[in-house]
Design a protein around this motif. Structure first.
Motif, mmCIF file in Angstrom:
data_model
loop_
_atom_site.group_PDB
_atom_site.id
_atom_site.type_symbol
_atom_site.label_atom_id
_atom_site.label_comp_id
_atom_site.label_asym_id
_atom_site.label_seq_id
_atom_site.Cartn_x
_atom_site.Cartn_y
_atom_site.Cartn_z
ATOM 1 N N ALA A 75 98.812 59.467 74.717
ATOM 2 C CA ALA A 75 99.359 58.286 74.050
ATOM 3 C C ALA A 75 99.978 57.346 75.067
ATOM 4 O O ALA A 75 99.807 56.118 74.994
ATOM 5 C CB ALA A 75 100.398 58.704 73.010
ATOM 6 N N GLY A 76 100.708 57.902 76.046
ATOM 7 C CA GLY A 76 101.297 57.079 77.092
ATOM 8 C C GLY A 76 100.245 56.360 77.912
ATOM 9 O O GLY A 76 100.413 55.178 78.268
ATOM 10 N N VAL A 77 99.144 57.043 78.221
ATOM 11 C CA VAL A 77 98.052 56.421 78.982
ATOM 12 C C VAL A 77 97.491 55.213 78.224
ATOM 13 O O VAL A 77 97.296 54.130 78.798
ATOM 14 C CB VAL A 77 96.932 57.447 79.265
ATOM 15 C CG1 VAL A 77 95.684 56.760 79.826
ATOM 16 C CG2 VAL A 77 97.426 58.516 80.227
ATOM 17 N N LEU A 78 97.230 55.383 76.941
ATOM 18 C CA LEU A 78 96.657 54.298 76.147
ATOM 19 C C LEU A 78 97.641 53.148 75.958
ATOM 20 O O LEU A 78 97.245 51.975 75.971
ATOM 21 C CB LEU A 78 96.210 54.844 74.786
ATOM 22 C CG LEU A 78 95.065 55.865 74.817
ATOM 23 C CD1 LEU A 78 94.735 56.339 73.409
ATOM 24 C CD2 LEU A 78 93.836 55.286 75.483
ATOM 25 N N LEU A 96 95.709 52.172 60.958
ATOM 26 C CA LEU A 96 96.287 53.255 61.752
ATOM 27 C C LEU A 96 95.191 54.045 62.462
ATOM 28 O O LEU A 96 95.323 54.396 63.633
ATOM 29 C CB LEU A 96 97.118 54.177 60.860
ATOM 30 C CG LEU A 96 98.005 55.204 61.574
ATOM 31 C CD1 LEU A 96 99.190 55.587 60.707
ATOM 32 C CD2 LEU A 96 97.249 56.466 61.963
ATOM 33 N N ALA A 97 94.097 54.315 61.744
ATOM 34 C CA ALA A 97 93.011 55.109 62.332
ATOM 35 C C ALA A 97 92.394 54.409 63.531
ATOM 36 O O ALA A 97 91.856 55.065 64.441
ATOM 37 C CB ALA A 97 91.946 55.383 61.274
ATOM 38 N N ARG A 98 92.466 53.077 63.562
ATOM 39 C CA ARG A 98 91.892 52.317 64.691
ATOM 40 C C ARG A 98 92.844 52.217 65.873
ATOM 41 O O ARG A 98 92.467 51.711 66.934
ATOM 42 C CB ARG A 98 91.506 50.909 64.233
ATOM 43 C CG ARG A 98 90.362 50.865 63.236
ATOM 44 C CD ARG A 98 89.825 49.448 63.095
ATOM 45 N NE ARG A 98 90.876 48.509 62.722
ATOM 46 C CZ ARG A 98 91.207 48.203 61.466
ATOM 47 N NH1 ARG A 98 90.566 48.788 60.455
ATOM 48 N NH2 ARG A 98 92.155 47.317 61.213
ATOM 49 N N CYS A 99 94.088 52.674 65.715
ATOM 50 C CA CYS A 99 95.095 52.557 66.782
ATOM 51 C C CYS A 99 95.165 53.879 67.547
ATOM 52 O O CYS A 99 95.810 54.833 67.107
ATOM 53 C CB CYS A 99 96.454 52.205 66.178
ATOM 54 S SG CYS A 99 97.763 51.972 67.408
ATOM 55 N N GLY A 100 94.505 53.933 68.691
ATOM 56 C CA GLY A 100 94.434 55.167 69.474
ATOM 57 C C GLY A 100 95.780 55.769 69.832
ATOM 58 O O GLY A 100 95.991 56.981 69.644
ATOM 59 N N PRO A 101 96.723 54.968 70.364
ATOM 60 C CA PRO A 101 98.035 55.541 70.704
ATOM 61 C C PRO A 101 98.736 56.162 69.508
ATOM 62 O O PRO A 101 99.352 57.231 69.620
ATOM 63 C CB PRO A 101 98.817 54.336 71.240
ATOM 64 C CG PRO A 101 97.777 53.381 71.711
ATOM 65 C CD PRO A 101 96.616 53.557 70.775
ATOM 66 N N ALA A 102 98.646 55.507 68.338
ATOM 67 C CA ALA A 102 99.303 56.039 67.146
ATOM 68 C C ALA A 102 98.675 57.364 66.716
ATOM 69 O O ALA A 102 99.385 58.298 66.316
ATOM 70 C CB ALA A 102 99.228 55.025 65.999
ATOM 71 N N SER A 122 106.745 50.635 65.838
ATOM 72 C CA SER A 122 106.528 49.449 66.666
ATOM 73 C C SER A 122 105.055 49.067 66.708
ATOM 74 O O SER A 122 104.717 47.889 66.843
ATOM 75 C CB SER A 122 107.041 49.699 68.089
ATOM 76 O OG SER A 122 108.447 49.870 68.094
ATOM 77 N N LEU A 123 104.167 50.029 66.595
ATOM 78 C CA LEU A 123 102.732 49.756 66.588
ATOM 79 C C LEU A 123 102.238 49.300 65.222
ATOM 80 O O LEU A 123 101.200 48.642 65.118
ATOM 81 C CB LEU A 123 101.960 51.018 67.004
ATOM 82 C CG LEU A 123 102.110 51.462 68.463
ATOM 83 C CD1 LEU A 123 101.561 52.873 68.654
ATOM 84 C CD2 LEU A 123 101.406 50.489 69.402
ATOM 85 N N ALA A 124 102.982 49.628 64.163
ATOM 86 C CA ALA A 124 102.536 49.321 62.797
ATOM 87 C C ALA A 124 102.692 47.838 62.479
ATOM 88 O O ALA A 124 103.685 47.214 62.869
ATOM 89 C CB ALA A 124 103.332 50.141 61.792
ATOM 90 N N PRO A 125 101.744 47.230 61.750
ATOM 91 C CA PRO A 125 101.937 45.876 61.232
ATOM 92 C C PRO A 125 103.155 45.840 60.309
ATOM 93 O O PRO A 125 103.452 46.822 59.613
ATOM 94 C CB PRO A 125 100.641 45.617 60.440
ATOM 95 C CG PRO A 125 99.629 46.563 61.031
ATOM 96 C CD PRO A 125 100.414 47.779 61.419
#
Length: 435
Positions: free
Chosen positions: A423-426, A228-234, A356-359
């Protein structure tokens, strides 16, 4: 653990999907009870304050940090368990615990006892949302998740509203202690229903392309946090929904007290006029906003959902501020209804995007981390800081101190808007790279 045949999996999958609307309704009802039990305190604060001789700082602690620290931190181990065991059973046990603790709040003779029971409510409610988010994500594909999460999130405003309605009516007739019991005890019956009839779906059931029927290895908790920490939008979505929640929890917990102090409304008037109006308005905003977010996501990409929430938050901000700064009750009432209509759609798209972003095998953990941050900062600090500010402002503003404490909290909204935009930009950048 016994392994089901492919044919049995197909039959179980078909049943889970056939009953998914029922499962969503049941999860929403559980979430409704969660917020009803959580927010009944808001309508009772003035009565409790008078009975137990408390100040606004103590009221803020009861509503905020004391509840939130246990609710949020215990969500992580509960989510770890939910990614490995029956999510349905966890929800049923949690619902039983917080319902009993809510009823016990009515027996408190002093601040310390009430604080302990409120902590018990927080411990119980920690077991509800992470497994519920995970189940909903397994039942609905990405293009329908925002709508499903929007329906689920209507429990926030409806549960809070009905908690205020029921609590205010019963407390006006029989006192705040009986109100606690009346709201808490029915949850035990609902827990039995959840355990007996809820259908739990296979993990990853509605993901694009599906997932293998064989059980996959479950990643560690540390792996979930790291991913999660590596996922910028999240990360930006969590920051956005956290700041938004801080403002929302401040309003939800002290809004009834503000109306009673600054406009002279009675507890019964707040429970029968204000509470149902904002609950229904917020529910409409949540459902309609979730549907619109689904359409925008399908047409333009999921980044449009984050920008959609940012736009609604920006439109709602002037009405939120007006609610606290005007001195005319009808004008203030109209302002807060418009604010709720516009701003209440944020939970569905926010949680849907994060899921949706989560594994697939980390969904409950991602949900729990999200709720940890939201509740430690939003729920924990929102009411607590508002109560402290109200006491600090009292020498200057007197009985209007709560008004200026609440408007101070609402001015954090532009910060949340920035994170939704980012978040939308990323998300758009990720889409372009994949394309």
């Amino acid at each position: 653990m016994a392994t089901l045949s492919p044919e049995a999996h197909v039959s179980a999958d078909a049943r889970a999907l056939r009953l998914r609307s029922w499962t969503l309704a049941l999860l929403t009802l559980v979430y409704f009870f969660s917020f009803m039990d959580r927010y009944i305190l808001s309508i009772l604060l003035e009565a409790i304050k008078a009975d137990l001789k408390l100040n606004d700082t103590q009221l803020g602690l009861l509503s905020g940090f004391a509840f939130a620290i246990f609710y949020a931190t215990l969500g992580i181990p509960v989510a770890w368990l939910a990614d490995r065991t029956s999510r349905r059973d966890i929800i049923a046990v949690a619902l039983t615990l917080w319902s009993v603790m809510t009823a016990l709040c009515g027996t408190a003779a002093n601040f310390t006892q009430l604080l302990i029971y409120r902590i018990g409510v927080g411990v119980g409610e920690a077991g509800s949302s992470p497994p519920s988010h995970s189940i909903i994500a397994d039942l609905y594909p990405p293009e329908k998740r925002a709508g499903a999460m929007g329906i689920y999130s209507t429990a926030v405003v409806l549960g809070g509203g009905f908690g205020a309605i029921i609590g205010g009516v019963i407390a006006s007739a029989y006192g705040w202690r009986w109100a606690m019991a009346a709201v808490g005890l029915p949850g035990v019956l609902l827990a039995v229903i959840v355990r007996l009839v809820m259908v739990e779906p296979r993990r990853g059931l509605s993901d694009p392309g599906g997932v293998p029927h064989q059980a996959a290895a479950t990643p560690s908790l540390l792996a979930g946090i790291s991913s999660l920490a590596r996922c910028g939008p999240a990360v930006h979505l969590i920051l956005a929904v956290t700041i938004t929640s801080l403002v929302g929890y401040a309003t939800a917990n002290f809004g009834p007290s503000y109306l009673q102090r600054s406009f002279g409304m009675s507890m019964l008037q707040v429970s029968l006029i204000y509470a149902p109006a904002v609950a229904l308005t917020g529910a409409v905003g949540g459902v309609v906003g979730g549907r619109i977010a689904d359409r925008l996501g399908g047409r333009h990409g999921i980044h449009a959902q984050a920008w959609f929430v940012a736009a609604l938050k920006l439109a709602a901000l002037p009405f939120t501020v007006a609610f606290y700064l005007v001195y005319d009750l009808p004008t203030a009432f109209v302002a807060i209804l418009i604010s709720f209509l516009l701003a209440s759609s944020y939970l569905g798209p926010s949680f849907a995007l994060i899921q949706s972003l989560a594994p697939t095998r980390m969904r409950a953990v991602w949900a729990a981390i999200t709720l940890l941050v939201i509740n430690l900062i939003g729920l924990g600090l929102g009411p607590s800081i508002t109560g402290i500010l109200s006491d600090l402002f009292r020498p200057t503003f007197g009985e209007e101190s709560l008004r200026y404490a609440l408007v101070s909290a609402s001015l954090l909204t532009p910060w949340a808007i920035f994170h939704y935009w980012r978040a939308g930009v990323l998300l758009k950048r990720q889409r372009s790279l994949k394309g």
